[in-house]
Design a protein around this motif. Sequence first.
Motif, mmCIF file in Angstrom:
data_model
loop_
_atom_site.group_PDB
_atom_site.id
_atom_site.type_symbol
_atom_site.label_atom_id
_atom_site.label_comp_id
_atom_site.label_asym_id
_atom_site.label_seq_id
_atom_site.Cartn_x
_atom_site.Cartn_y
_atom_site.Cartn_z
ATOM 1 N N ARG A 1 1.206 -1.005 0.165
ATOM 2 C CA ARG A 1 -0.124 0.208 -0.143
ATOM 3 C C ARG A 1 0.893 1.465 0.116
ATOM 4 O O ARG A 1 1.843 1.557 0.992
ATOM 5 C CB ARG A 1 -0.817 0.065 1.255
ATOM 6 N N CYS A 2 0.303 2.311 -0.714
ATOM 7 C CA CYS A 2 1.665 2.990 -1.607
ATOM 8 C C CYS A 2 0.567 4.493 -1.889
ATOM 9 O O CYS A 2 0.355 4.531 -3.497
ATOM 10 C CB CYS A 2 3.263 3.215 -2.298
ATOM 11 N N ASP A 3 0.318 5.766 -1.069
ATOM 12 C CA ASP A 3 0.195 6.319 -1.540
ATOM 13 C C ASP A 3 0.782 7.331 -2.278
ATOM 14 O O ASP A 3 2.253 8.565 -1.286
ATOM 15 C CB ASP A 3 -0.853 7.309 -0.543
ATOM 16 N N VAL A 4 0.859 7.724 -3.478
ATOM 17 C CA VAL A 4 2.085 8.390 -3.968
ATOM 18 C C VAL A 4 1.955 9.793 -3.369
ATOM 19 O O VAL A 4 2.903 10.686 -3.995
ATOM 20 C CB VAL A 4 2.294 7.959 -5.597
ATOM 21 N N CYS A 5 0.888 10.657 -3.119
ATOM 22 C CA CYS A 5 0.553 12.144 -2.996
ATOM 23 C C CYS A 5 1.945 11.836 -1.838
ATOM 24 O O CYS A 5 1.220 13.558 -1.330
ATOM 25 C CB CYS A 5 -1.092 12.096 -3.134
ATOM 26 N N VAL B 1 6.193 7.382 0.115
ATOM 27 C CA VAL B 1 6.795 6.571 -0.436
ATOM 28 C C VAL B 1 8.467 6.641 -0.148
ATOM 29 O O VAL B 1 9.088 5.184 -0.952
ATOM 30 C CB VAL B 1 7.004 8.189 -2.144
ATOM 31 N N GLU B 2 8.524 7.921 0.885
ATOM 32 C CA GLU B 2 10.125 7.448 0.827
ATOM 33 C C GLU B 2 10.158 5.491 2.079
ATOM 34 O O GLU B 2 11.219 4.717 1.465
ATOM 35 C CB GLU B 2 10.780 8.472 1.906
ATOM 36 N N ARG B 3 9.077 5.949 2.975
ATOM 37 C CA ARG B 3 8.803 4.356 3.493
ATOM 38 C C ARG B 3 9.255 3.186 2.783
ATOM 39 O O ARG B 3 9.213 2.214 2.740
ATOM 40 C CB ARG B 3 7.721 4.584 4.627
ATOM 41 N N VAL C 1 -2.796 17.974 -9.396
ATOM 42 C CA VAL C 1 -1.551 17.894 -9.355
ATOM 43 C C VAL C 1 -0.438 17.382 -8.391
ATOM 44 O O VAL C 1 0.261 16.862 -8.901
ATOM 45 C CB VAL C 1 -1.164 19.056 -9.331
ATOM 46 N N ARG C 2 -1.334 16.955 -7.058
ATOM 47 C CA ARG C 2 -0.587 15.702 -6.214
ATOM 48 C C ARG C 2 -0.421 14.512 -6.877
ATOM 49 O O ARG C 2 0.546 14.193 -6.964
ATOM 50 C CB ARG C 2 -0.625 15.972 -5.031
ATOM 51 N N THR C 3 -1.485 13.909 -7.200
ATOM 52 C CA THR C 3 -1.300 12.799 -7.724
ATOM 53 C C THR C 3 -1.068 12.324 -8.859
ATOM 54 O O THR C 3 0.182 11.423 -8.979
ATOM 55 C CB THR C 3 -3.047 12.159 -7.959
ATOM 56 N N ASN C 4 -1.061 12.882 -10.249
ATOM 57 C CA ASN C 4 -0.285 13.228 -11.718
ATOM 58 C C ASN C 4 1.406 13.964 -11.636
ATOM 59 O O ASN C 4 1.532 13.482 -12.351
ATOM 60 C CB ASN C 4 -1.406 13.941 -12.391
ATOM 61 N N MET C 5 1.493 14.199 -10.937
ATOM 62 C CA MET C 5 2.592 14.937 -11.545
ATOM 63 C C MET C 5 3.826 15.372 -10.098
ATOM 64 O O MET C 5 4.936 14.826 -10.411
ATOM 65 C CB MET C 5 2.807 16.747 -12.250
ATOM 66 N N ASP C 6 3.788 15.743 -9.110
ATOM 67 C CA ASP C 6 4.231 15.804 -7.476
ATOM 68 C C ASP C 6 4.490 14.141 -7.629
ATOM 69 O O ASP C 6 5.245 14.301 -6.969
ATOM 70 C CB ASP C 6 3.891 16.353 -6.325
ATOM 71 N N SER C 7 4.201 13.078 -7.627
ATOM 72 C CA SER C 7 4.557 12.075 -7.346
ATOM 73 C C SER C 7 5.078 11.577 -7.976
ATOM 74 O O SER C 7 6.334 10.574 -7.261
ATOM 75 C CB SER C 7 3.352 11.140 -7.796
ATOM 76 N N LEU C 8 5.059 12.280 -9.110
ATOM 77 C CA LEU C 8 6.759 11.579 -9.976
ATOM 78 C C LEU C 8 7.869 12.500 -9.316
ATOM 79 O O LEU C 8 9.397 11.864 -9.056
ATOM 80 C CB LEU C 8 6.385 11.860 -11.516
ATOM 81 N N PHE C 9 7.752 13.592 -8.287
ATOM 82 C CA PHE C 9 8.948 14.318 -7.916
ATOM 83 C C PHE C 9 9.300 13.018 -6.820
ATOM 84 O O PHE C 9 10.531 13.485 -6.376
ATOM 85 C CB PHE C 9 8.613 15.196 -7.964
ATOM 86 N N TYR C 10 8.306 12.844 -6.083
ATOM 87 C CA TYR C 10 8.395 12.172 -5.029
ATOM 88 C C TYR C 10 9.301 11.044 -5.532
ATOM 89 O O TYR C 10 10.271 10.250 -4.299
ATOM 90 C CB TYR C 10 6.696 11.678 -4.089
#
Length: 254
Positions: free
Chosen positions: A65-69, A74-76, A116-125
């Motif tokens: 289970r990982c919420d990419v937002c 993500v780090e964990r 924005v958080r789901t589709n783009m910020d998540s890639l940065f994360y």
Amino acid sequence: MAEHSGTLVALVTGGTGGIGMATARKLGERGVLVVLGDLHPEGGDHAERALAGLRDDGVQCRYVRCDVCSYDDVERTVARIEEEVGPISILVNNAGIPQATKPLWELTLDEWDTVVRTNMDSLFYTMKALLPRMVARNYGRIVNMSSISGKEGNAREGAYCATKHGVLGLTKSAAKDVLQYDIRINAVCPALINTPLLEGLPQSQIDYFTAKIPLGRLGRAEEVADMVAFLALSEAVDFITGMAFDVSGGRADY
Ligand SMILES: NC(=O)c1ccc[n+]([C@@H]2O[C@H](COP(=O)([O-])OP(=O)(O)OC[C@H]3O[C@@H](n4cnc5c(N)ncnc54)[C@H](O)[C@@H]3O)[C@@H](O)[C@H]2O)c1
């Protein structure tokens, strides 16, 4: 999760969705151990059904289970997979959501922020968490899911279009940050693909987008997955980075 040394490990975000599952299957058929990251609880029906479907086809797979937002999540997740399964060589940034179909000024601040958080910020994360590990190992393949909406501006899709254009910008720039470490970062731009994501779109919107595809039909998740598997596994990708590849029935001719 058991350890599998010597096997390539892939993390596919949004892994239990239409394109995510098809991608997991294509990678798994080629011997990759696939970790599906998604929002559903571990051990729950949705996750277990996804794993059973893949295992029936001989795919080695796990679910986290990982919420990419959430950067912390993500780090964990990256640390946990690397500890319990093995080094992640392939990252498929596939998780994404559509937006409510409406003109830009009618979007709420929350709707904008979520897309924005789901589709783009998540890639940065995911890339911020994983790239230092790939750099240290001098190897990695990353495939980012954009869209034809990352190349063209569709009406009543402002937030979605902005994020998918952002995915391409991030892909082009990040690819050049890591050239010397044998890390290749590319993007895929599907046109309309027949997946559960379409359930969130009005039929008029689906008809409109299908009519724009010269081959005259919706794409299949497997067709997108074939492109992802090529970008993740082919030796040809040694000389390919920062690029966008359409799977679109001929929709955008540039
Ligand atoms: N289906 C299409 O027509 C189409 C076209 C172009 C691009 N895309 C892109 O392809 C990707 C996959 O889409 P799909 O059609 O398979 O959709 P889908 O709805 O079948 O799958 C998306 C998956 O992402 C997961 N997800 C959503 N938010 C998440 C979060 N915060 N953290 C982790 N997982 C999350 C969902 O639970 C779901 O399993 C998306 O990025 C989408 O924008 C789809």
